[in-house]
Design a protein around this motif. Structure first.
Motif, PDB file in Angstrom:
ATOM      1  N   ASP A  14     -46.486 -59.715 -85.195  1.00 34.36           N
ATOM      2  CA  ASP A  14     -45.823 -60.977 -85.497  1.00 34.36           C
ATOM      3  C   ASP A  14     -46.174 -62.020 -84.442  1.00 34.36           C
ATOM      4  N   VAL A  15     -46.381 -61.554 -83.206  1.00 35.19           N
ATOM      5  CA  VAL A  15     -46.787 -62.422 -82.106  1.00 35.19           C
ATOM      6  C   VAL A  15     -47.899 -61.726 -81.337  1.00 35.19           C
ATOM      7  N   ALA A  16     -48.847 -62.491 -80.831  1.00 33.60           N
ATOM      8  CA  ALA A  16     -49.959 -61.929 -80.057  1.00 33.60           C
ATOM      9  C   ALA A  16     -50.424 -62.956 -79.041  1.00 33.60           C
ATOM     10  N   ILE A  17     -50.732 -62.467 -77.824  1.00 30.73           N
ATOM     11  CA  ILE A  17     -51.278 -63.347 -76.800  1.00 30.73           C
ATOM     12  C   ILE A  17     -52.308 -62.582 -75.982  1.00 30.73           C
ATOM     13  N   PRO A  18     -53.310 -63.292 -75.455  1.00 33.13           N
ATOM     14  CA  PRO A  18     -54.226 -62.633 -74.520  1.00 33.13           C
ATOM     15  C   PRO A  18     -53.512 -62.402 -73.185  1.00 33.13           C
ATOM     16  N   ALA A  19     -53.694 -61.202 -72.626  1.00 31.14           N
ATOM     17  CA  ALA A  19     -53.095 -60.866 -71.333  1.00 31.14           C
ATOM     18  C   ALA A  19     -53.726 -59.585 -70.815  1.00 31.14           C
ATOM     19  N   PHE A  20     -53.795 -59.451 -69.513  1.00 29.54           N
ATOM     20  CA  PHE A  20     -54.273 -58.232 -68.861  1.00 29.54           C
ATOM     21  C   PHE A  20     -55.649 -57.791 -69.377  1.00 29.54           C
ATOM     22  N   ASP A  21     -56.542 -58.722 -69.610  1.00 29.15           N
ATOM     23  CA  ASP A  21     -57.900 -58.408 -70.077  1.00 29.15           C
ATOM     24  C   ASP A  21     -57.928 -57.776 -71.462  1.00 29.15           C
ATOM     25  N   GLY A  22     -56.938 -58.070 -72.258  1.00 30.91           N
ATOM     26  CA  GLY A  22     -56.846 -57.576 -73.631  1.00 30.91           C
ATOM     27  C   GLY A  22     -55.867 -58.457 -74.375  1.00 30.91           C
ATOM     28  N   HIS A  23     -55.089 -57.864 -75.282  1.00 31.14           N
ATOM     29  CA  HIS A  23     -54.074 -58.613 -76.024  1.00 31.14           C
ATOM     30  C   HIS A  23     -52.778 -57.831 -76.076  1.00 31.14           C
ATOM     31  N   LEU A  24     -51.663 -58.553 -75.976  1.00 34.54           N
ATOM     32  CA  LEU A  24     -50.348 -57.988 -76.222  1.00 34.54           C
ATOM     33  C   LEU A  24     -49.949 -58.369 -77.640  1.00 34.54           C
ATOM     34  N   LEU A  25     -49.479 -57.385 -78.403  1.00 34.18           N
ATOM     35  CA  LEU A  25     -49.065 -57.583 -79.782  1.00 34.18           C
ATOM     36  C   LEU A  25     -47.602 -57.196 -79.903  1.00 34.18           C
ATOM     37  N   GLY A  26     -46.804 -58.060 -80.498  1.00 29.83           N
ATOM     38  CA  GLY A  26     -45.391 -57.765 -80.693  1.00 29.83           C
ATOM     39  C   GLY A  26     -45.027 -57.845 -82.153  1.00 29.83           C
ATOM     40  N   SER A  27     -44.151 -56.946 -82.591  1.00 26.80           N
ATOM     41  CA  SER A  27     -43.710 -56.962 -83.979  1.00 26.80           C
ATOM     42  C   SER A  27     -42.194 -56.833 -84.050  1.00 26.80           C
ATOM     43  N   ASP A  28     -41.639 -57.374 -85.123  1.00 34.38           N
ATOM     44  CA  ASP A  28     -40.205 -57.322 -85.395  1.00 34.38           C
ATOM     45  C   ASP A  28     -40.048 -56.739 -86.792  1.00 34.38           C
ATOM     46  N   VAL A  29     -39.529 -55.526 -86.880  1.00 39.16           N
ATOM     47  CA  VAL A  29     -39.299 -54.910 -88.185  1.00 39.16           C
ATOM     48  C   VAL A  29     -37.815 -54.596 -88.378  1.00 39.16           C
ATOM     49  N   GLY A  30     -36.978 -55.460 -87.801  1.00 46.27           N
ATOM     50  CA  GLY A  30     -35.540 -55.370 -88.020  1.00 46.27           C
ATOM     51  C   GLY A  30     -34.953 -54.034 -87.607  1.00 46.27           C
ATOM     52  N   GLU A  31     -34.116 -53.490 -88.466  1.00 45.59           N
ATOM     53  CA  GLU A  31     -33.394 -52.256 -88.131  1.00 45.59           C
ATOM     54  C   GLU A  31     -34.312 -51.065 -87.887  1.00 45.59           C
ATOM     55  N   TRP A  32     -35.578 -51.138 -88.298  1.00 39.37           N
ATOM     56  CA  TRP A  32     -36.514 -50.032 -88.079  1.00 39.37           C
ATOM     57  C   TRP A  32     -37.221 -50.136 -86.736  1.00 39.37           C
ATOM     58  N   THR A  33     -36.966 -51.148 -85.993  1.00 42.57           N
ATOM     59  CA  THR A  33     -37.449 -51.363 -84.626  1.00 42.57           C
ATOM     60  C   THR A  33     -38.957 -51.580 -84.557  1.00 42.57           C
ATOM     61  N   GLY A  34     -39.325 -52.715 -83.996  1.00 49.08           N
ATOM     62  CA  GLY A  34     -40.732 -53.058 -83.797  1.00 49.08           C
ATOM     63  C   GLY A  34     -41.238 -52.476 -82.490  1.00 49.08           C
ATOM     64  N   ARG A  35     -42.354 -53.054 -82.021  1.00 49.62           N
ATOM     65  CA  ARG A  35     -42.898 -52.583 -80.753  1.00 49.62           C
ATOM     66  C   ARG A  35     -43.728 -53.658 -80.070  1.00 49.62           C
ATOM     67  N   LEU A  36     -43.947 -53.386 -78.803  1.00 51.98           N
ATOM     68  CA  LEU A  36     -44.864 -54.179 -77.997  1.00 51.98           C
ATOM     69  C   LEU A  36     -46.024 -53.265 -77.667  1.00 51.98           C
ATOM     70  N   GLU A  37     -47.228 -53.688 -78.049  1.00 50.68           N
ATOM     71  CA  GLU A  37     -48.416 -52.879 -77.812  1.00 50.68           C
ATOM     72  C   GLU A  37     -49.453 -53.681 -77.039  1.00 50.68           C
ATOM     73  N   TYR A  38     -50.278 -52.963 -76.317  1.00 47.54           N
ATOM     74  CA  TYR A  38     -51.405 -53.558 -75.608  1.00 47.54           C
ATOM     75  C   TYR A  38     -52.681 -53.019 -76.240  1.00 47.54           C
ATOM     76  N   VAL A  39     -53.605 -53.930 -76.546  1.00 47.18           N
ATOM     77  CA  VAL A  39     -54.919 -53.538 -77.060  1.00 47.18           C
ATOM     78  C   VAL A  39     -55.953 -54.015 -76.050  1.00 47.18           C
ATOM     79  N   ALA A  40     -56.640 -53.065 -75.436  1.00 49.65           N
ATOM     80  CA  ALA A  40     -57.675 -53.382 -74.445  1.00 49.65           C
ATOM     81  C   ALA A  40     -58.921 -53.898 -75.148  1.00 49.65           C
ATOM     82  N   ARG A  41     -59.833 -54.455 -74.381  1.00 50.71           N
ATOM     83  CA  ARG A  41     -61.078 -54.984 -74.951  1.00 50.71           C
ATOM     84  C   ARG A  41     -61.879 -53.917 -75.691  1.00 50.71           C
ATOM     85  N   ASP A  42     -61.781 -52.661 -75.237  1.00 52.77           N
ATOM     86  CA  ASP A  42     -62.530 -51.588 -75.894  1.00 52.77           C
ATOM     87  C   ASP A  42     -61.811 -51.028 -77.123  1.00 52.77           C
ATOM     88  N   GLY A  43     -60.641 -51.618 -77.476  1.00 50.22           N
ATOM     89  CA  GLY A  43     -59.902 -51.190 -78.659  1.00 50.22           C
ATOM     90  C   GLY A  43     -58.833 -50.147 -78.382  1.00 50.22           C
TER      91      GLY A  43
END
Length: 149
Positions: A14-43
């Motif tokens: 739902d939200v994504a920004i470049p950070a730490f030489d990769g990207h931070l991805l955030g999601s909101d799935v309500g009562e099922w709980t989203g997450r914050l993930e990091y995706v490095a340049r190598d995937g």
């Protein structure tokens, strides 16, 4: 536990920004709980936090994620500081516990964010307060649009 932890599924950000030489991805799935993930340049992917993420900011004072949930009797929120550990993985720690769930998060290029917090009920009316995250501090603000009643 997040639904995608139980079932194999694609996880859209739902939200994504470049950070730490990769990207931070955030999601909101309500009562099922989203997450914050990091995706490095190598995937390579790392789940940093299992929480609904409504905003991520990357500024001079650091990287922060805004998350929480208002659902039935649950009303929680927090600002998380994201840091890189010595081993290269990322971690999240609670910087500020909010009085309730954040909403209407607006992030800005200068590393600040404005958001409403649902602070509960006053009689028969919902009570919201506006805040600003700036320079690793959360302060009351007047920059939010009041929710429709």
């Amino acid at each position: 536990m997040a639904l995608c932890t139980l079932l194999p599924c694609a996880h859209a950000a739902d939200v994504a920004i470049p950070a730490f030489d990769g990207h931070l991805l955030g999601s909101d799935v309500g009562e099922w709980t989203g997450r914050l993930e990091y995706v490095a340049r190598d995937g390579a992917r790392q789940t940093i936090l299992e929480e609904n993420i409504l905003g991520i900011v990357n500024g001079a004072s650091g990287v922060f994620a805004i998350g929480g949930l208002a659902h039935m009797s649950t009303n929680r929120g927090a600002i998380y500081r994201i840091d890189r550990r010595d081993d290269g993985t990322l971690s999240a720690s609670v910087m500020v516990t909010l009085a309730g769930a954040p909403s209407q998060v607006r992030t800005h290029l200068d590393g600040t964010a404005d958001f409403l917090v649902f602070e509960g009920w006053l009689g028969e009316r919902q009570h919201f307060r506006c805040y600003r995250l700036a320079d690793a501090a959360v302060q009351p603000a007047n920059t939010c649009t009041p929710p429709a009643r």
